[in-house]
Every structure is written in C-alpha cells, then in structure tokens.
Design a protein around this motif. Structure first.
Motif, short mmCIF file in Angstrom:
data_model
loop_
_atom_site.label_atom_id
_atom_site.label_comp_id
_atom_site.label_asym_id
_atom_site.label_seq_id
_atom_site.Cartn_x
_atom_site.Cartn_y
_atom_site.Cartn_z
N GLU A 59 42.42 26.05 45.49
CA GLU A 59 42.99 26.20 44.15
C GLU A 59 42.56 27.53 43.53
O GLU A 59 43.38 28.22 42.92
CB GLU A 59 42.54 25.05 43.24
N LEU A 60 41.29 27.86 43.67
CA LEU A 60 40.80 29.13 43.12
C LEU A 60 41.50 30.31 43.78
O LEU A 60 41.89 31.27 43.10
CB LEU A 60 39.28 29.24 43.29
N THR A 61 41.68 30.25 45.08
CA THR A 61 42.39 31.32 45.80
C THR A 61 43.82 31.43 45.30
O THR A 61 44.32 32.53 45.04
CB THR A 61 42.37 31.05 47.32
N ASP A 62 44.50 30.28 45.13
CA ASP A 62 45.88 30.30 44.64
C ASP A 62 45.96 30.86 43.23
O ASP A 62 46.89 31.61 42.91
CB ASP A 62 46.47 28.88 44.67
N LEU A 63 45.01 30.49 42.37
CA LEU A 63 45.00 31.01 41.00
C LEU A 63 44.74 32.51 40.98
O LEU A 63 45.36 33.25 40.21
CB LEU A 63 43.98 30.26 40.15
N ASP A 64 43.83 32.98 41.82
CA ASP A 64 43.58 34.42 41.91
C ASP A 64 44.81 35.16 42.40
O ASP A 64 45.15 36.24 41.91
CB ASP A 64 42.39 34.71 42.83
N ARG A 65 45.50 34.57 43.38
CA ARG A 65 46.73 35.18 43.92
C ARG A 65 47.80 35.23 42.83
O ARG A 65 48.51 36.22 42.69
CB ARG A 65 47.21 34.38 45.11
N ALA A 67 47.30 35.36 39.60
CA ALA A 67 46.90 36.40 38.63
C ALA A 67 47.25 37.79 39.17
O ALA A 67 47.71 38.66 38.41
CB ALA A 67 45.42 36.29 38.33
N GLN A 68 47.05 38.00 40.46
CA GLN A 68 47.39 39.29 41.07
C GLN A 68 48.91 39.51 41.05
O GLN A 68 49.37 40.61 40.76
CB GLN A 68 46.86 39.38 42.50
N ARG A 69 49.67 38.45 41.32
CA ARG A 69 51.14 38.56 41.26
C ARG A 69 51.59 38.92 39.85
O ARG A 69 52.52 39.71 39.67
CB ARG A 69 51.80 37.25 41.72
N LEU A 70 50.91 38.36 38.86
CA LEU A 70 51.23 38.67 37.46
C LEU A 70 50.93 40.14 37.18
O LEU A 70 51.76 40.85 36.60
CB LEU A 70 50.43 37.76 36.53
N ARG A 71 49.77 40.62 37.61
CA ARG A 71 49.41 42.04 37.41
C ARG A 71 50.38 42.96 38.13
O ARG A 71 50.70 44.05 37.64
CB ARG A 71 47.99 42.31 37.89
N ASP A 72 50.85 42.54 39.31
CA ASP A 72 51.78 43.36 40.10
C ASP A 72 53.22 43.29 39.59
O ASP A 72 54.09 44.01 40.08
CB ASP A 72 51.76 42.93 41.57
N GLY A 73 53.48 42.40 38.63
CA GLY A 73 54.82 42.28 38.07
C GLY A 73 55.78 41.49 38.93
O GLY A 73 57.00 41.60 38.75
N VAL A 74 55.27 40.69 39.86
CA VAL A 74 56.15 39.91 40.74
C VAL A 74 55.93 38.40 40.58
O VAL A 74 56.40 37.61 41.40
CB VAL A 74 55.97 40.32 42.22
N TYR A 75 55.26 38.01 39.52
CA TYR A 75 54.95 36.60 39.30
C TYR A 75 56.19 35.73 39.27
O TYR A 75 56.19 34.62 39.77
CB TYR A 75 54.14 36.46 38.01
N THR A 95 50.80 28.30 40.14
CA THR A 95 50.49 29.02 41.37
C THR A 95 51.68 29.10 42.33
O THR A 95 51.54 29.63 43.43
CB THR A 95 49.30 28.38 42.09
N ALA A 96 52.85 28.59 41.92
CA ALA A 96 54.03 28.61 42.79
C ALA A 96 54.39 30.04 43.14
O ALA A 96 54.39 30.94 42.30
CB ALA A 96 55.20 27.92 42.10
N ARG A 97 54.71 30.25 44.42
CA ARG A 97 55.12 31.58 44.88
C ARG A 97 56.57 31.60 45.33
O ARG A 97 57.08 32.64 45.71
CB ARG A 97 54.22 32.03 46.03
N THR A 98 57.19 30.41 45.32
CA THR A 98 58.59 30.32 45.74
C THR A 98 59.39 29.54 44.70
O THR A 98 58.85 28.73 43.97
CB THR A 98 58.72 29.60 47.10
N CYS A 99 60.70 29.79 44.69
CA CYS A 99 61.60 29.02 43.83
C CYS A 99 61.71 27.61 44.40
O CYS A 99 61.30 27.35 45.53
CB CYS A 99 62.97 29.69 43.75
N ILE A 100 62.28 26.71 43.65
CA ILE A 100 62.38 25.32 44.08
C ILE A 100 63.26 25.20 45.33
O ILE A 100 62.99 24.38 46.21
CB ILE A 100 62.88 24.40 42.94
N GLY A 101 64.27 26.04 45.44
CA GLY A 101 65.13 26.01 46.62
C GLY A 101 64.38 26.37 47.89
O GLY A 101 64.52 25.70 48.92
#
Length: 114
Positions: A59-65, A67-75, A95-101
C-alpha cells in the motif's frame, strides 16, 4: 493521499511493534505453543503479521507511486490505454493506475495475450 499514506505508515509501525512482541515472546517461552489448545500459535501469529506487513508495504509503495504520478502530471491518465481515469475511480481507489475498462479482467486478459 497524504492522510492515507500517514495512516498506512502508522499501521506499518504498529505491525512492526506487534512483530517485535511476538518474536520476543517466542524467545522467552519454553513451552510448546504449537499444541496449545487455548489459542493461536506463535508461528501462526508470525505468519499473520508478516502477511499484514507485506500488504501495508505494498500500500505504501502504491501511494508513493500515485504521488509521483501526480507530480509527473499523469495521475489522471490510464497506464493501459492512455485514456482518462474517471474521477470517481480515483476517489474510490486513489492508487489506481488504469481506467475501469483496462482494469476489468476480460480486458486485461485480452491485452496481455497479444
């Protein structure tokens, strides 16, 4: 996201203290707890705590990832198809990295077979 990470970090600390307590208890006891009908074994408690610790680390790794996606503008961008991730999905699962589809099993199986 900061609050979720703080909560997960607090849980990780708590689990570490519990782990230390179980290890200490195992070192101080000479009885055979593996056959104690009164409760769970020390081995069981160690395994349970280890699994919980690994889950919280993930969970901590996913949350850090996230936060990084947010900083990179790709959240808000799906890692699978490049499309948008719905606000409701990110609200429910920050922490989702993909759309529901792309997250649905049938879509993921098709994508990974190619």
């Amino acid at each position: 996201m900061r609050q979720a990470r703080a909560e997960a970090a607090g849980l990780a600390d708590s689990l570490m203290r519990q782990w230390d307590g179980v290890v200490e208890a195992a070192a101080l006891t000479a009885n055979d707890d593996e056959h104690d009908p009164e409760g769970p074994t020390i081995a069981y408690e160690r395994e349970r705590l280890q699994a919980m610790r690994e889950h919280v680390r993930g969970e901590l790794t996913d949350l850090d990832r996230a936060a990084q996606r947010l900083r990179d503008g790709v959240y808000w961008t799906c890692e699978g198809c490049g499309g948008p991730i719905a606000a409701a999905r990110l609200s429910a699962r920050p922490t989702a990295r993909t759309c529901i589809g792309c997250a649905s099993p049938s879509t993921a199986q098709t994508r990974y077979r190619r």
